[in-house]
Write a protein that holds these residues in place. Structure first.
Motif, PDB file in Angstrom:
ATOM      1  N   GLY A 282       0.818  -1.195   0.000  1.00 27.69           N
ATOM      2  CA  GLY A 282       0.000   0.000   0.000  1.00 27.69           C
ATOM      3  C   GLY A 282       0.851   1.244   0.000  1.00 27.69           C
ATOM      4  N   CYS A 283       0.238   2.337  -0.344  1.00 27.99           N
ATOM      5  CA  CYS A 283       0.915   3.619  -0.310  1.00 27.99           C
ATOM      6  C   CYS A 283      -0.074   4.685   0.145  1.00 27.99           C
ATOM      7  CB  CYS A 283       1.466   3.970  -1.687  1.00 27.99           C
ATOM      8  SG  CYS A 283       2.504   5.443  -1.682  1.00 27.99           S
ATOM      9  N   TRP A 284       0.350   5.460   1.107  1.00 24.42           N
ATOM     10  CA  TRP A 284      -0.440   6.551   1.658  1.00 24.42           C
ATOM     11  C   TRP A 284      -0.145   7.785   0.822  1.00 24.42           C
ATOM     12  CZ3 TRP A 284      -0.140   7.826   7.598  1.00 24.42           C
ATOM     13  CH2 TRP A 284      -0.763   9.037   7.875  1.00 24.42           C
ATOM     14  N   CYS A 285      -1.137   8.251   0.096  1.00 26.34           N
ATOM     15  CA  CYS A 285      -1.010   9.483  -0.684  1.00 26.34           C
ATOM     16  C   CYS A 285      -1.862  10.551   0.000  1.00 26.34           C
ATOM     17  CB  CYS A 285      -1.488   9.284  -2.121  1.00 26.34           C
ATOM     18  SG  CYS A 285      -0.563   8.037  -3.025  1.00 26.34           S
ATOM     19  N   GLY A 286      -1.308  11.707   0.142  1.00 20.93           N
ATOM     20  CA  GLY A 286      -2.008  12.765   0.859  1.00 20.93           C
ATOM     21  C   GLY A 286      -3.114  13.416   0.050  1.00 20.93           C
ATOM     22  N   ALA A 287      -4.075  13.920   0.764  1.00 23.03           N
ATOM     23  CA  ALA A 287      -5.106  14.794   0.195  1.00 23.03           C
ATOM     24  C   ALA A 287      -5.090  16.075   1.032  1.00 23.03           C
ATOM     25  CB  ALA A 287      -6.469  14.133   0.208  1.00 23.03           C
TER      26      ALA A 287
END
Length: 176
Positions: free
Chosen positions: A119-124
């Motif tokens: 998984g990869c946490w991408c910011g919003a």
């Protein structure tokens, strides 16, 4: 997987084996782990939007450039904060919604790693452009703040482990 091993070996994964899908049961388990995160005053202000439609996954590149690889993932979980539930002080202009959603996102990606997923946490949040695009595309209610885009799938390759990150010079005892 033992907890410390998971904490020290989890890495962002951006290449996925598209032949393997994540079951709905597994996605529910990941969200359950996220829901067990701590939150200010136990308000639990998080909401989760699960996206599995390949055509929709392709659209993330237009909403948040750092999530362009979502088109090759199995699923995206959009972690959102319900600002009506969050512990906040409106008069003072602050809210714990982002902090609470950070804890939930971290639990989610650690649970994914423990289950053999990448998984990869991408910011919003706090980026106004991606947040506005996500709110519009998914028709999010006014009180729902898109916080993070968690891109998930089975890893196509083993992520490279970094050198030792432990750094005693960043630890201060009793005073600076």
């Amino acid at each position: 997987m033992e907890l410390m091993e998971g904490l020290l070996t989890r890495r962002s994964v951006r290449k996925f084996d598209t032949s393997k899908k994540i079951s709905k049961e597994t996605i529910k388990e990941l969200i359950k782990a996220a829901q067990y995160a701590p939150s200010a005053h136990n308000t639990q202000p998080w909401e989760f939007l699960v996206i599995e439609n390949p055509e929709v996954l392709k659209q993330f590149r237009h909403m948040q450039r750092s999530a362009l690889f979502a088109e090759n993932a199995t699923a995206v979980i959009l972690v959102c904060g319900n600002t009506d539930k969050s512990f906040s002080r409106e008069k003072e202009g602050w809210s714990y919604v982002d902090i609470d959603c950070s804890a939930a996102t971290e639990n989610l990606i650690l649970a994914a790693h423990a289950k053999g997923l990448g998984g990869c946490w991408c910011g919003a949040s706090p980026m106004t452009g991606p947040m506005a695009s996500l709110k519009e595309y998914f028709n999010l209610p006014e009180n729902i703040k898109p916080f993070s885009i968690v891109v998930l799938g089975y890893p196509a390759e083993e992520p490279k482990q970094p050198e030792n990150r432990y750094n005693e010079s960043t630890i201060h005892w009793e005073k600076w």
